[in-house]
Design an enzyme around this catalytic site. Structure first.
Site, PDB file in Angstrom:
ATOM      1  N   GLU A 107      25.447  51.131  27.619  1.00 50.07           N
ATOM      2  CA  GLU A 107      26.328  51.789  26.653  1.00 50.07           C
ATOM      3  C   GLU A 107      27.500  52.490  27.344  1.00 50.07           C
ATOM      4  OE1 GLU A 107      26.209  51.163  23.588  1.00 50.07           O
ATOM      5  OE2 GLU A 107      24.287  50.125  23.671  1.00 50.07           O
ATOM      6  N   HIS A 110      30.304  50.182  27.714  1.00 48.63           N
ATOM      7  CA  HIS A 110      31.154  50.080  26.519  1.00 48.63           C
ATOM      8  C   HIS A 110      32.121  51.250  26.417  1.00 48.63           C
ATOM      9  CE1 HIS A 110      29.182  46.587  25.053  1.00 48.63           C
ATOM     10  NE2 HIS A 110      28.054  47.177  24.704  1.00 48.63           N
TER      11      HIS A 110
END
Length: 376
Positions: A107, A110
């Site tokens: 994550e 991202h």
């Protein structure tokens, strides 16, 4: 770049979570000029939260299994936000649950601007598969260094701005579990379909496809059992009743779930007043979703989910649904009130005002719902 943790998972002590988050960020700082520092109050560029279901960003979590986490890209309205599903079984360094280190590092990729990759065994793959020890693939490394450059001999207190990359239509990326060979929606005849919590779900064998606002979500198809533990290996029909309960039918039995928690089942469908033969489809109908119809063998029954009984044990004929084939595989209603009836790889769209199928149908499910190339 300062980072801050708002809430913590209940399974892990805070000190271990903090160390794991630090290690996940270090995966990226080791190969770039970036540096990260945790703050416990005030402004932070990366804000981490463990939260549940609907949590304010129109991207609800789904309970244990399924979607594990999501994060927002740079230069979006929630840039820097990283959300983890509180209901997962979070672990560190083992496969007994979901490894926090691996998901967090993914994550953070991202948040820094990386999208999913199709390169196998990459950290930025859209699917979670436990691997230990954690490491970046060459594809991961090249992607992040394209955005930020290689590590400086001496740390630069001001990180470089990320290079411009085209961002996807959705400003978040979700990571989910994966296993086994998955069927192809472009060549599948679906067993069941339903609108659940405002999203459209298609079922085939053990798998489910999830469409939000007409777009197939990352990580799908996925095993239906990751959403609904104890669900049968295949589903003949499904619907969400006005109370929010989700019903599944297989052969001559049914199951009821409250969200992802099984409430009852398997239970014989004869207890509902239905014959002991497989249900082919179920349709929630009407503006208030107050009517439920169950289809089987060229007939249909109106069903009362509050009383858990059909209104009349004697069925009506499918001819009432003008233009719909007598034998169907699935049915659902969209947000505008139109009903959709599926058979094989085709579907028929039913007008609730004219009470008949619209002109130009049937059409192909794969083409209209999954953007596949039309088949002859």
């Amino acid at each position: 770049l300062p980072s801050r943790i708002i809430r913590f998972p209940w399974q892990l002590v805070k000190a271990k979570v903090r160390r794991t988050i630090e290690e996940a960020l270090k995966v990226w700082s080791d190969v770039t000029p970036l540096t990260f520092t945790e703050v416990q109050e005030g402004r932070a560029d990366i804000v981490i939260d463990f939260t549940r279901y609907w949590h304010g960003d129109n991207l609800p979590f789904d309970g244990p299994g399924g979607i594990l986490a999501h994060a927002f890209f740079p230069k979006t309205h929630r840039e820097g936000d990283v959300h983890f599903d509180y209901d997962e079984t979070w672990t560190i360094g083992n496969s007994l649950g979901t490894d926090l280190l691996q998901v967090a590092a993914h994550e953070f990729g991202h948040v820094l601007g990386l999208q999913h990759t199709a390169v196998s065994k990459s950290l930025m793959s859209p699917f979670y598969i436990f691997r230990y020890p954690l490491s970046l693939s060459e594809d991961d490394k090249q992607g992040i260094q394209y955005l930020y450059g290689k590590p400086s001999p001496e740390p630069d207190p001001t990180p470089t701005q990320p290079a411009e990359l085209p961002q996807p239509d959705l400003e978040t990326n979700e990571i989910t579990n994966v296993e086994a060979v998955q069927p192809d929606a472009c060549h599948a005849a679906f067993d069941a379909a339903a609108t659940i919590r405002g999203e459209l779900f298609f079922f085939r064998s053990r798998y489910v496809w999830r469409l939000r606002a007409g777009k197939l979500q990352d990580g799908y198809p996925a095993l239906a059992s990751r959403h609904w533990q104890g669900i049968p290996s295949s589903v003949d029909a499904t619907f969400e009743d006005p109370l929010g309960n989700i019903w599944f039918f297989q052969d001559s039995q049914y199951w009821i779930y409250d969200g992802e928690r099984r409430v009852s089942g398997p239970t014989p469908i004869v207890e509902l007043g239905l014959p002991a033969s497989p249900v082919q489809a179920a349709l929630v109908w009407g503006a208030e979703k107050s009517k439920v119809y169950i289809f089987s063998g060229g007939n249909y029954w109106r069903f009362n989910p509050h009383r858990r009984q059909v209104d009349n044990i004697y069925p009506r004929a499918m001819a009432d649904w003008r233009g719909v084939p007598p034998e169907i595989d699935a049915a659902f209603q969209d947000e505008l009130g139109f009903a959709y009836f599926l058979r094989g790889r085709d579907y028929w769209k039913f007008d609730p005002v004219q009470v008949k199928v619209l002109e130009g149908y049937p059409r192909q499910i794969s083409q209209d719902f999954f953007s596949c190339t039309p088949s002859s």
